[in-house]
Design a protein around this motif. Structure first.
Motif, mmCIF file in Angstrom:
data_model
loop_
_atom_site.group_PDB
_atom_site.id
_atom_site.type_symbol
_atom_site.label_atom_id
_atom_site.label_comp_id
_atom_site.label_asym_id
_atom_site.label_seq_id
_atom_site.Cartn_x
_atom_site.Cartn_y
_atom_site.Cartn_z
ATOM 1 N N UNK A 47 52.253 36.793 40.957
ATOM 2 C CA UNK A 47 50.967 36.947 40.272
ATOM 3 C C UNK A 47 49.901 37.459 41.249
ATOM 4 N N UNK A 48 49.869 36.849 42.434
ATOM 5 C CA UNK A 48 48.897 37.255 43.448
ATOM 6 C C UNK A 48 49.138 38.711 43.852
ATOM 7 N N UNK A 49 50.397 39.069 44.020
ATOM 8 C CA UNK A 49 50.727 40.430 44.442
ATOM 9 C C UNK A 49 50.316 41.461 43.377
ATOM 10 N N UNK A 50 50.553 41.138 42.126
ATOM 11 C CA UNK A 50 50.219 42.062 41.038
ATOM 12 C C UNK A 50 48.716 42.192 40.868
ATOM 13 N N UNK A 51 48.018 41.061 40.927
ATOM 14 C CA UNK A 51 46.588 41.059 40.636
ATOM 15 C C UNK A 51 45.700 41.154 41.870
ATOM 16 N N UNK A 52 46.284 41.003 43.040
ATOM 17 C CA UNK A 52 45.505 41.103 44.261
ATOM 18 C C UNK A 52 44.478 40.015 44.431
ATOM 19 N N UNK A 53 44.741 38.848 43.836
ATOM 20 C CA UNK A 53 43.794 37.737 43.923
ATOM 21 C C UNK A 53 44.568 36.435 43.868
ATOM 22 N N UNK A 54 43.906 35.375 44.267
ATOM 23 C CA UNK A 54 44.513 34.050 44.202
ATOM 24 C C UNK A 54 44.512 33.572 42.743
ATOM 25 N N UNK A 55 45.628 32.987 42.300
ATOM 26 C CA UNK A 55 45.660 32.471 40.928
ATOM 27 C C UNK A 55 44.774 31.234 40.809
#
Length: 59
Positions: A47-55
């Motif tokens: 999720x972090x890799x796809x969105x570039x942010x911390x979940x």
């Protein structure tokens, strides 16, 4: 096109996350819970890799 792929990836992540949550609800052995938790950690990293942010907690 990239936004569509991200959206599809996020939808799939949500589906898998819900499945893992259900699996934990029905897990009877501690080892099962530990194994499912490992997959949840990997899912969060993806999720972090796809969105570039911390979940956010709980995602």
């Amino acid at each position: 096109m990239l936004a569509k792929n991200d959206r599809e990836a996020n939808n799939k992540l949500l589906e898998v996350s819900e499945t893992l949550d259900e699996m934990i609800d029905f897990a009877e052995e501690d080892e099962e819970v530990r194994e499912i938790t490992r997959y949840q950690v990997l899912l969060n990293q993806l999720h972090v890799k796809i969105n570039g942010e911390e979940p956010v907690d709980g995602e």
